[in-house]
Design a protein around this motif. Structure first.
Motif, PDB file in Angstrom:
ATOM      1  N   GLY A 179     -40.627  -3.759  20.249  1.00 21.67           N
ATOM      2  CA  GLY A 179     -40.457  -3.395  18.845  1.00 21.67           C
ATOM      3  C   GLY A 179     -38.988  -3.304  18.483  1.00 21.67           C
ATOM      4  N   LYS A 180     -38.201  -2.674  19.343  1.00 24.05           N
ATOM      5  CA  LYS A 180     -36.766  -2.513  19.085  1.00 24.05           C
ATOM      6  C   LYS A 180     -36.061  -3.870  19.096  1.00 24.05           C
ATOM      7  CE  LYS A 180     -33.230   0.283  18.483  1.00 24.05           C
ATOM      8  NZ  LYS A 180     -33.108   1.161  17.305  1.00 24.05           N
ATOM      9  N   THR A 181     -36.415  -4.720  20.063  1.00 25.38           N
ATOM     10  CA  THR A 181     -35.753  -6.016  20.210  1.00 25.38           C
ATOM     11  C   THR A 181     -36.042  -6.943  19.044  1.00 25.38           C
ATOM     12  OG1 THR A 181     -35.841  -5.866  22.632  1.00 25.38           O
ATOM     13  CG2 THR A 181     -35.560  -8.069  21.674  1.00 25.38           C
ATOM     14  N   TYR A 182     -37.309  -7.022  18.636  1.00 28.59           N
ATOM     15  CA  TYR A 182     -37.715  -8.029  17.655  1.00 28.59           C
ATOM     16  C   TYR A 182     -37.806  -7.506  16.225  1.00 28.59           C
ATOM     17  CZ  TYR A 182     -38.990 -10.424  21.960  1.00 28.59           C
ATOM     18  OH  TYR A 182     -38.961 -10.995  23.205  1.00 28.59           O
ATOM     19  N   PHE A 183     -37.956  -6.186  16.064  1.00 28.28           N
ATOM     20  CA  PHE A 183     -38.142  -5.627  14.722  1.00 28.28           C
ATOM     21  C   PHE A 183     -37.125  -4.540  14.374  1.00 28.28           C
ATOM     22  CE2 PHE A 183     -42.127  -7.535  15.891  1.00 28.28           C
ATOM     23  CZ  PHE A 183     -42.586  -8.123  14.722  1.00 28.28           C
ATOM     24  N   GLY A 184     -36.257  -4.208  15.319  1.00 32.70           N
ATOM     25  CA  GLY A 184     -35.248  -3.185  15.064  1.00 32.70           C
ATOM     26  C   GLY A 184     -35.804  -1.781  15.062  1.00 32.70           C
ATOM     27  N   GLN A 185     -37.030  -1.607  15.552  1.00 32.40           N
ATOM     28  CA  GLN A 185     -37.687  -0.300  15.524  1.00 32.40           C
ATOM     29  C   GLN A 185     -38.716  -0.240  16.652  1.00 32.40           C
ATOM     30  OE1 GLN A 185     -41.047   0.554  12.700  1.00 32.40           O
ATOM     31  NE2 GLN A 185     -39.493   1.813  11.693  1.00 32.40           N
ATOM     32  N   ALA A 186     -38.654   0.791  17.456  1.00 24.86           N
ATOM     33  CA  ALA A 186     -39.595   0.929  18.567  1.00 24.86           C
ATOM     34  C   ALA A 186     -41.032   0.984  18.052  1.00 24.86           C
ATOM     35  CB  ALA A 186     -39.280   2.191  19.366  1.00 24.86           C
ATOM     36  N   TYR A 187     -41.918   0.288  18.751  1.00 29.08           N
ATOM     37  CA  TYR A 187     -43.343   0.341  18.438  1.00 29.08           C
ATOM     38  C   TYR A 187     -43.974   1.394  19.332  1.00 29.08           C
ATOM     39  CZ  TYR A 187     -47.858  -1.550  16.892  1.00 29.08           C
ATOM     40  OH  TYR A 187     -49.098  -1.720  16.310  1.00 29.08           O
ATOM     41  N   THR A 188     -44.921   2.161  18.793  1.00 22.03           N
ATOM     42  CA  THR A 188     -45.518   3.265  19.539  1.00 22.03           C
ATOM     43  C   THR A 188     -47.030   3.111  19.620  1.00 22.03           C
ATOM     44  OG1 THR A 188     -45.918   4.694  17.622  1.00 22.03           O
ATOM     45  CG2 THR A 188     -43.707   4.756  18.594  1.00 22.03           C
ATOM     46  N   MET A 189     -47.635   3.889  20.480  1.00 19.71           N
ATOM     47  CA  MET A 189     -49.091   3.892  20.568  1.00 19.71           C
ATOM     48  C   MET A 189     -49.720   4.470  19.310  1.00 19.71           C
ATOM     49  SD  MET A 189     -50.712   2.436  23.058  1.00 19.71           S
ATOM     50  CE  MET A 189     -52.326   3.217  22.841  1.00 19.71           C
ATOM     51  N   ASN A 190     -49.026   5.341  18.616  1.00 18.71           N
ATOM     52  CA  ASN A 190     -49.547   5.836  17.337  1.00 18.71           C
ATOM     53  C   ASN A 190     -49.555   4.735  16.286  1.00 18.71           C
ATOM     54  OD1 ASN A 190     -50.163   8.525  18.055  1.00 18.71           O
ATOM     55  ND2 ASN A 190     -48.000   9.071  17.915  1.00 18.71           N
ATOM     56  N   ASP A 191     -48.540   3.868  16.309  1.00 16.87           N
ATOM     57  CA  ASP A 191     -48.540   2.707  15.427  1.00 16.87           C
ATOM     58  C   ASP A 191     -49.703   1.780  15.778  1.00 16.87           C
ATOM     59  OD1 ASP A 191     -46.193   3.556  14.153  1.00 16.87           O
ATOM     60  OD2 ASP A 191     -44.932   2.503  15.606  1.00 16.87           O
ATOM     61  N   PHE A 192     -49.912   1.584  17.072  1.00 12.09           N
ATOM     62  CA  PHE A 192     -51.016   0.745  17.531  1.00 12.09           C
ATOM     63  C   PHE A 192     -52.362   1.341  17.100  1.00 12.09           C
ATOM     64  CE2 PHE A 192     -54.238  -0.272  20.760  1.00 12.09           C
ATOM     65  CZ  PHE A 192     -54.230  -1.656  20.709  1.00 12.09           C
TER      66      PHE A 192
ATOM     67  N   ALA B  64     -47.389   3.041   7.617  1.00  6.60           N
ATOM     68  CA  ALA B  64     -46.795   1.969   6.821  1.00  6.60           C
ATOM     69  C   ALA B  64     -45.321   1.802   7.139  1.00  6.60           C
ATOM     70  CB  ALA B  64     -46.979   2.264   5.344  1.00  6.60           C
ATOM     71  N   ASP B  65     -44.704   2.816   7.812  1.00  7.32           N
ATOM     72  CA  ASP B  65     -43.301   2.685   8.174  1.00  7.32           C
ATOM     73  C   ASP B  65     -43.120   1.918   9.475  1.00  7.32           C
ATOM     74  OD1 ASP B  65     -44.448   4.651   9.711  1.00  7.32           O
ATOM     75  OD2 ASP B  65     -42.727   6.002   9.641  1.00  7.32           O
ATOM     76  N   SER B  66     -44.196   1.420  10.068  1.00  8.93           N
ATOM     77  CA  SER B  66     -44.093   0.597  11.261  1.00  8.93           C
ATOM     78  C   SER B  66     -43.711  -0.818  10.870  1.00  8.93           C
ATOM     79  CB  SER B  66     -45.428   0.584  12.023  1.00  8.93           C
ATOM     80  OG  SER B  66     -45.442  -0.478  12.960  1.00  8.93           O
ATOM     81  N   ALA B  67     -42.561  -1.277  11.337  1.00  2.49           N
ATOM     82  CA  ALA B  67     -42.101  -2.627  11.001  1.00  2.49           C
ATOM     83  C   ALA B  67     -43.047  -3.679  11.554  1.00  2.49           C
ATOM     84  CB  ALA B  67     -40.687  -2.836  11.546  1.00  2.49           C
ATOM     85  N   VAL B  68     -43.621  -3.426  12.733  1.00  8.06           N
ATOM     86  CA  VAL B  68     -44.548  -4.391  13.332  1.00  8.06           C
ATOM     87  C   VAL B  68     -45.824  -4.486  12.507  1.00  8.06           C
ATOM     88  CG1 VAL B  68     -45.881  -4.977  15.391  1.00  8.06           C
ATOM     89  CG2 VAL B  68     -43.608  -3.975  15.624  1.00  8.06           C
ATOM     90  N   ASN B  69     -46.404  -3.336  12.163  1.00  8.99           N
ATOM     91  CA  ASN B  69     -47.636  -3.351  11.369  1.00  8.99           C
ATOM     92  C   ASN B  69     -47.402  -3.966  10.002  1.00  8.99           C
ATOM     93  OD1 ASN B  69     -48.891  -2.140  13.493  1.00  8.99           O
ATOM     94  ND2 ASN B  69     -49.175  -0.150  12.518  1.00  8.99           N
ATOM     95  N   ASN B  70     -46.263  -3.662   9.392  1.00 11.45           N
ATOM     96  CA  ASN B  70     -45.947  -4.264   8.096  1.00 11.45           C
ATOM     97  C   ASN B  70     -45.856  -5.780   8.205  1.00 11.45           C
ATOM     98  OD1 ASN B  70     -45.908  -2.250   6.160  1.00 11.45           O
ATOM     99  ND2 ASN B  70     -43.813  -1.650   6.609  1.00 11.45           N
ATOM    100  N   TYR B  71     -45.290  -6.266   9.294  1.00 15.05           N
ATOM    101  CA  TYR B  71     -45.196  -7.721   9.521  1.00 15.05           C
ATOM    102  C   TYR B  71     -46.596  -8.318   9.639  1.00 15.05           C
ATOM    103  CZ  TYR B  71     -43.936 -12.101  11.901  1.00 15.05           C
ATOM    104  OH  TYR B  71     -43.798 -13.426  12.258  1.00 15.05           O
TER     105      TYR B  71
END
Length: 425
Positions: free
Chosen positions: A203-216, A33-40
């Protein structure tokens, strides 16, 4: 090191999704839930694209060394200037060197090679074991979120199609969901590191937080569980979200949610009972992975004004939910809450047959009375109907702290619209 706010650290995660046969899942799980991309993705209720089949006739048909595939490899093209159709055209011409089964971008999933036969995308021994797809690089916040949402849904679909369990292979080289980097690291046959770099940078560019394979992987789990049909716990009674039972048996009726959008600037207030309920990222039992938030970490108190932009009505229970935010800003964090936690301006309706004439030119016509529990959207403007006389079919009186407002409903192009009394004077 990735830092989390106190709010994020205290998020309570609870998966509760409804399947096509009406069963629900309620297991506690970490869905990042702390993934900015997933929350979006969750907050905006992004819907994944359907798969389009465009199978090329020239691809070889070699059987998997494992008989059937035993996992899915996620790739990324590494070309910032290509398009999905350009990549596919190039792949079909050069399949002798390498090819994958499918391509994904922000709006499409295109299957170009029969998944019953192996592809040449990650070297030996991975080619003989895995289904494989490429993601085309995209270049905006919404496009990246839509792309990984499409990719996660497609991954879950492939796992179900081949009756594969869900297991993250990225961290230990054992499982069914792989990145190309994980294949290279644990199995060899390649030195590629995609899509990890692309995910992190976007993730860093568009959400301010790196997106990871664990988030995926968490997003894949969301879709995988949504169609798995297991049921491990019952919903809490305080949220009135349990499904009714069919007479004579123990099979729940399918739960569906019908959504109604509002203009976005209407308001309600938290009532004295609000803390009995919970905040969620989705309507509980809606078919989305659902986790709850602690009221302690939002500015909540009895009488607190909240902004409301959507209403969801669950069937067959007919319970009503609202999407709220604690700031007027349209991009503020949004939460779903059970309707009994909120107070709206009360409104009473009566039949009417009076004739009304629109005389003011700066009022909106709406599909419902503005700023009530129904929520409303603009259907037109009074300036386009100046001095026209119509017959009302309903009258509404909305009351609020400082007085009341009268509204009238009439037919416009076979649709009911509401106008406030001020437009008639």
């Amino acid at each position: 090191m990735k830092k989390h706010s106190a709010f994020q650290n205290f998020i309570r995660l609870s998966l509760g999704v409804a399947t096509a046969v009406g069963l629900s899942i309620g297991v506690l799980t970490d869905i990042h839930a702390d993934s900015a991309v997933n929350n979006y993705i969750y907050s905006n209720q992004l819907q994944p694209a359907n798969v389009t089949k465009s199978i090329g006739s020239g691809f070889p048909k070699n059987k998997y060394t494992t008989g059937t595939p035993n996992g899915v490899v996620v790739h990324e093209t590494g070309n910032p200037n290509s398009t999905i159709y350009g990549e596919i055209a190039y792949m079909k011409k050069n399949y002798q060197n390498a090819f994958v089964h499918s391509y994904v971008d922000a709006s499409r999933v295109i299957n170009i090679a029969n998944t019953d036969y192996l592809a040449w995308g990650c070297g030996f021994p991975g080619n003989g074991r895995f289904l494989q797809f490429e993601q085309v690089e995209v270049h905006s916040k919404s496009a990246f979120a839509k792309e990984v949402n499409n990719a996660a849904h497609y991954t879950a679909d492939l796992l179900h199609q081949y009756n594969l369990p869900l297991n993250n292979a990225v961290n230990d080289g054992k499982g069914t969901v792989w990145s190309h980097k994980a294949v290279a690291q644990y199995l060899g046959g390649s030195d590629h590191v995609d899509p990890d770099g692309y995910y992190a940078k976007s993730g860093k560019t568009y959400f301010g937080q790196a997106y990871t394979m664990n988030d995926f992987y968490a997003l894949v789990k969301h879709y995988y569980d949504a169609s798995s049909g297991s049921d491990s716990s019952n919903p809490t009674s305080s949220d009135s979200s349990s499904s009714s039972q069919l007479s004579g048996n123990a099979v729940s009726q399918p739960t569906t949610v019908k959504y109604y959008q509002g203009q976005g600037n209407e308001t309600a207030s938290l009532n004295r009972s609000f803390s009995k309920y919970r905040l969620y990222n989705h309507v509980k039992g809606s078919g989305y992975s659902t986790f709850s938030y602690n009221w302690t970490y939002v500015p909540a108190y009895t009488g607190k004004k909240v902004y409301v932009d959507s209403r969801g009505v669950k069937q067959p229970a007919k319970s009503t939910w609202y999407r709220i935010r604690f700031s007027k800003a349209a991009n503020a964090q949004k939460y779903w809450v059970y309707g009994k936690a909120l107070n709206f301006n009360p409104v009473t309706f009566t039949d009417s047959s009076v004739s009304i004439t629109i005389k003011k030119d700066h009022y909106a016509l709406r599909n419902h009375v503005y700023n009530t529990s129904y929520l409303s959207k603009i259907s037109g403007y009074s300036k386009d109907f100046l001095n026209q006389t119509v017959k009302a079919n309903k009258k509404a009186v909305k009351t609020y702290t400082n007085g009341s407002t009268v509204w009238y409903r009439f037919k416009l192009n076979n649709q009911n619209v509401w106008v406030c009394e001020q437009a008639l004077k």
